[in-house]
Design an enzyme around this catalytic site. Structure first.
Site, PDB file in Angstrom:
ATOM      1  N   LYS A   1      49.499 -50.675  -8.879  1.00 21.75           N
ATOM      2  CA  LYS A   1      50.064 -51.837  -9.665  1.00 21.75           C
ATOM      3  C   LYS A   1      51.585 -52.430  -9.365  1.00 21.75           C
ATOM      4  CE  LYS A   1      50.926 -48.979 -13.476  1.00 21.75           C
ATOM      5  NZ  LYS A   1      50.726 -48.616 -14.840  1.00 21.75           N
TER       6      LYS A   1
ATOM      7  N   ARG B   1      46.982 -47.829 -27.223  1.00 20.51           N
ATOM      8  CA  ARG B   1      47.089 -49.209 -26.299  1.00 20.51           C
ATOM      9  C   ARG B   1      45.789 -49.835 -26.075  1.00 20.51           C
ATOM     10  NH1 ARG B   1      50.815 -48.065 -20.927  1.00 20.51           N
ATOM     11  NH2 ARG B   1      48.611 -47.455 -20.069  1.00 20.51           N
TER      12      ARG B   1
ATOM     13  N   TYR C   1      84.428 -57.626 -14.092  1.00 19.39           N
ATOM     14  CA  TYR C   1      84.180 -58.390 -15.517  1.00 19.39           C
ATOM     15  C   TYR C   1      84.277 -57.717 -16.920  1.00 19.39           C
ATOM     16  CZ  TYR C   1      81.827 -62.513 -13.226  1.00 19.39           C
ATOM     17  OH  TYR C   1      81.669 -63.524 -12.622  1.00 19.39           O
TER      18      TYR C   1
ATOM     19  N   MET D   1      76.457 -60.176 -10.581  1.00 17.48           N
ATOM     20  CA  MET D   1      75.136 -60.850 -10.234  1.00 17.48           C
ATOM     21  C   MET D   1      74.876 -60.442  -8.575  1.00 17.48           C
ATOM     22  SD  MET D   1      73.859 -64.722 -10.189  1.00 17.48           S
ATOM     23  CE  MET D   1      73.683 -64.895 -12.078  1.00 17.48           C
TER      24      MET D   1
END
Length: 376
Positions: free
Chosen positions: A44, A139, A271, A319
């Site tokens: 999957k 679930r 950052y 990023m």
């Protein structure tokens, strides 16, 4: 020139990991005096980020494949897979059954609505189904008090020529830790005891590795296991790494140093200036960031291998870039190879743990912009 980042997918590692699982199950069957189960290799989410076509090739020795998405199942057929395919969430609308019929797929059934759709379908062949029990994960699946009637209806559909085999399955919530599988297994056995014979499937990766004896087949009963993450060389356990089971990473994420900064003591990096150099040091800039699928929350100290030497990430992941400590690698410079995870780097589980997540997420999150190479 493209950015110097790519992921390598090892078909040999995929095949090796499947063989490790198979031998593990064979040993359990021999010890229990039964027959080993068949294996649905779970592919999957684009084979956990590794690619459907790579998985079809790497898992060619599996008895079956299992996934969620109909489109991925079709890709398996187009890639040449002729064996069983199980749709783990089944189908969602009547039109899905046309594709299930056309491509000879099997389906998990977990709602009355799915049984209704089967009853109204006009198919060219019988559809094998796995009737799912909610044994405690809450679930998907029929609740224990509704399972018997759902099973009886499935048998009616079999008598009417709509359904073929009617199997029974459940999914364990805690096979990777405490409290384990005993409680859910008791519920499953109690609810399904005495129902007509059909294939049984209860084991995911964690249960396959830790409790293989519960998947051993006795008599004519067919058992299937559904290993996923372990087949890609990552661990389903927080307390045991994949290598301890003999598993090999199938995905390796690699890049290069594209910049070097010589910093004085007290200089800040990245950052938010979250890292400050305690002494003069060299920092390398790596062409890999969170837009490539590397976890943004991986902090200072996350392991990275530069030029074959283990070092650490420093500062925040950007990023498109991240920074690494080059002091342990004095010869490193622009163009030096970097392994973010995989065969020649830290394990994906190590990186995930440093980022407060799991290896599953990192493998599945590999960005489409990262070139992928398949190694034989």
């Amino acid at each position: 020139m493209p950015r110097p980042i790519h992921a390598s997918i090892s078909l040999a590692a995929l095949a090796h990991n499947l063989d490790v699982v198979r031998r593990h199950l064979d040993q359990a069957a021999q010890a229990a005096g039964g027959a080993p189960p068949s294996i649905w290799a779970v592919i999957k989410a684009n084979a956990y980020g590794h690619g459907i076509e790579a998985a079809v090739a790497g898992f060619s020795a599996a008895q079956g494949l299992a996934m969620l998405d109909l489109a991925e199942a079709v890709r398996c057929r187009e890639a040449g897979w002729g064996g069983p395919i199980l749709l783990l969430e089944g189908f969602f609308q009547p039109a899905d059954l046309d594709l299930i019929d056309r491509y000879h797929l099997s389906a998990t059934v977990h709602t009355r609505e799915q049984l209704d759709m089967l009853a109204q379908a006009r198919l060219s062949r019988r559809v094998d189904i796995m009737l799912k029990l909610n044994s405690g994960m809450n679930r998907l699946g029929f609740d224990p008090d509704a399972y018997g009637s759902a099973h009886a209806r499935a048998l009616q559909l079999r008598e009417q020529g709509v359904v073929g085999a009617v199997g029974r399955m459940t999914h364990f919530a805690c096979a990777d830790g405490t409290p384990g599988v005993a409680g859910q297994l008791r519920v499953f056995q109690s609810v399904t005891q005495g129902l007509a014979d059909g294939p049984v499937s209860v084991c995911n990766s964690a249960a396959t590795l830790r409790y293989p004896e519960i998947a051993v087949a006795h008599g004519a009963q067919a058992h299937w296991v559904r290993p996923g993450i372990c087949l890609y060389g990552a661990s389903p356990f927080a307390d045991a790494d994949a290598a301890s089971f003999g598993l090999r990473p199938a995905m390796s994420l690699r890049s290069q140093i594209i910049g070097v900064q010589d910093l004085p003591a007290g200089a800040e990096v990245g950052y938010g200036a979250t890292f400050r150099a305690e002494r003069p040091m060299r920092v390398g800039v790596v062409a890999c960031g969170y837009a490539d699928g590397y976890p943004r929350h991986a902090g200072t100290g996350t392991p990275v291998v530069v030029g074959g030497v283990r070092t650490r990430l420093v500062g925040r992941v950007s990023m498109d870039m991240l920074m690494v400590d080059l002091d342990p690698v004095p010869a490193a410079g622009i163009g030096t190879p970097v392994s973010l995870w995989g065969q020649d780097g830290p394990s994906v589980d190590e990186v995930a743990q440093a980022a407060g997540t799991i290896g599953y997420e990192l493998l599945c999150a590999l960005a489409p912009r990262v070139p992928v190479k398949r190694d034989s």
